[in-house]
Design a protein around this motif. Sequence first.
Motif, short mmCIF file in Angstrom:
data_model
loop_
_atom_site.label_atom_id
_atom_site.label_comp_id
_atom_site.label_asym_id
_atom_site.label_seq_id
_atom_site.Cartn_x
_atom_site.Cartn_y
_atom_site.Cartn_z
N TYR A 7 -14.51 -28.96 -51.37
CA TYR A 7 -13.66 -28.64 -49.91
C TYR A 7 -12.27 -28.15 -50.93
O TYR A 7 -11.30 -27.89 -51.57
CB TYR A 7 -12.87 -30.03 -50.45
N ARG A 9 -8.83 -26.46 -48.55
CA ARG A 9 -8.24 -26.80 -46.86
C ARG A 9 -6.95 -25.15 -46.85
O ARG A 9 -6.33 -24.68 -48.46
CB ARG A 9 -7.35 -27.87 -46.65
N ILE A 46 -17.41 -26.82 -48.14
CA ILE A 46 -16.22 -27.59 -46.21
C ILE A 46 -14.76 -26.87 -46.60
O ILE A 46 -14.55 -27.22 -47.72
CB ILE A 46 -16.19 -29.13 -46.48
N GLY A 59 -12.71 -32.62 -41.60
CA GLY A 59 -13.43 -31.65 -43.30
C GLY A 59 -13.34 -33.00 -44.42
O GLY A 59 -14.13 -33.37 -44.15
N ALA A 63 -16.88 -35.14 -46.02
CA ALA A 63 -16.80 -34.61 -47.87
C ALA A 63 -16.74 -36.73 -48.23
O ALA A 63 -17.82 -36.71 -48.42
CB ALA A 63 -16.19 -34.47 -48.36
#
Length: 534
Positions: A7, A9, A46, A59, A63
Motif C-alpha cells: 500500500y 499513498r 495499491i 485504496g 487492502a
Amino acid sequence: MNTGAIYARVSTEDQATGGTSLGTQVQKAMLKAQELGWNVPEGYIITEDHSGKDLHRPGLKKALELARSRSITGIIFFTLDRLYRPDQPGDEWRVFEVLQRFQDQGVKVEWVDASISSREGPFSGVMMYLDSWRAGEERRKIIERTVRGKKARASEGRMPQGTGKGIFGYDYDVITKTRRINEAQASTVRQLFDWTTQGYSIHGMAKKLNGDGIQAFSGGRWHPLTIRRIVTNSVYAGQSFYGRTQRVVDKDGKSHVRETPRSQWIEMPGVTPAIITDDKFQAAQAALGGTKRRVFSEPRKNLLSGYIHCGVCGHRLTGSVLKQKYAYYYCRNNWERYGHTCSQGYVKAPELEARIWQTVGDILQNPDLILSEMRRSHNQSLPHLDETESKLKKESASLAEQEKRLVRLYALGEVNEMFILQETRTLKTRQDAAQRHLEEIRKQRLQIMSLLDSQARITEACQLVSANLARLTFDQKRLALEAIKTEVWVYPDRVELRGKLPTSSLTIARTSASQHGRSCQFQPASVHRGMRVR
C-alpha cells in the motif's frame, strides 16, 4: 510462499512539501517483500492520491477487503503516516483500529521504515501511538500554514484555492483569481430572483426551467434544492466570504461540511461582481421568509416498505404521504420524470397494511397451518438429504480405499515418502470435508424430526403470539414479516401475498383498479387452500 500486498499513498499536502513519491514507496516496498520472501501480485500493489486522515478512502478499503477475503497473508506500508495521519489531537489511537482489522484476519503488517517495529512487545504499542501523534502534528502544521496563506490571499481580494470557483452565473479568471459574470447564466439568475420576489414556488421554478430546456450548472436538470441555494446565496449581490464552512471529521472517520460562526468569515472585496442589487437580494429573502412554512411531523413508518412490489413492471413500490394526511404506496415508473412506463395506480397504505397484517397474524396464530406447511416443506427436503448423504458416504468409502492403496504402494517401494505424504494429506483434507458435510446433514435430519414432533411447543408458541399480537410494535411486526420472507405483489385487479407461508399465494381483489387512477380499494377474495381474508 506467502502472498502479500503493498500500500502506497500520497496527497496534495505531501506533494506540496516534497513527500516521497508513489514510485519510490512501491520500489522500496518491493525490496522489503523480497527480503521477507513474499510474492506480491501486480493487482495487489495499491496506490492512491488521498488524504491520510480519511480511514474510508478507496485504496485502504481495497487492502482491508484483501485481508477479509484471506487473499493475502501480509501487507507492507512505507511509513506510519502513509497509513494514517490524525486530523484532531486525541485521534492517534485510531491507527490501532486499522491495524487490529488486519490482525483479526491473520494478516501480518510490515513497514519499510526500519524504526517501526513489526513485532509485539511491551513498548511496541506506545511507540506506535507516539509515531501516530508525530504524523498528526506534522499534518496539523501543514494545514495551519496552508490556511494562513489562504486567509492572506482572501484579505487581498483574491480567491484562495478551492473556495467556490464553480458557481452558476460566473466564470473563474485564473489570472486575477476572481470571478467574472457569465451573461448567459446570469440572466437565469436574475429571473430566479424575480420569480422569488413575485411569490413563485421553488418547485414551480424548477419545473419551468426544465420545461424550457435550460440546463443547470452541471448540465443536467434543475432541482428545487439547487434553486433554493441560489436565491439564498449573497454572493449574487457581490458579497464573497472565505471560511464560511469547514470540513470536519466525525468519530467514525467520515468527513462532512459545517458552517462556521460569522465572526470567523473573511470578506473578499472585489472578488465577485454583483448580478443583482442588495435590495433585490433582501426582497427575495423576505419573500422566502413570508411564505407558509411546511410543518414537519414524524415521518410515517411504512410497514410494507421493502416487501411490496409492482405486479405491472416488477419495480418496488414506495411509500409516501400526500398533504401530510393521505398515505399511499406508488410505483415511481408511473411518474412523468420516468416516462410513465408503468400503469400502476396509487394504493392506500393503511387499508392494505391492515389486511396484510391481519392475514399474517391469522397464520401466526394457527398451529395446524404452520405444522402442515412444515411437514410439506420437510417432506420435500428429506429425499434431497437422503441422496446427498448417499453420495457423501460413497465418496468417503472411496477415499478410504485410495488411502489403503497408497499404503500398499509405499510398502512395495513403488512410491517415495514425499509422494505418500503429499497424497495422504490431500486425501485427509477431502475426507474431513466429507465428514463435516455428513455431520451437517445428520443435524438437519435431527432438526426436521424434532420439529415434526414439536406440535405441543408450536401450539404453545402460537398461543403466546395470539396473546401479544395486538401489542406488537412496528419493529416487531417488521421482524415477523422478515421471518416469513413476505412479498406483497400489487396488480391492477388484485394483491398477492407470497412467502414462506402455509398459503402458497394469497389474493385480495381490488375493486376500483384504474390504469392511471389515484387510488384503489380492496375487498375480500378467495385464498388458495381454502383461506379467506376477512
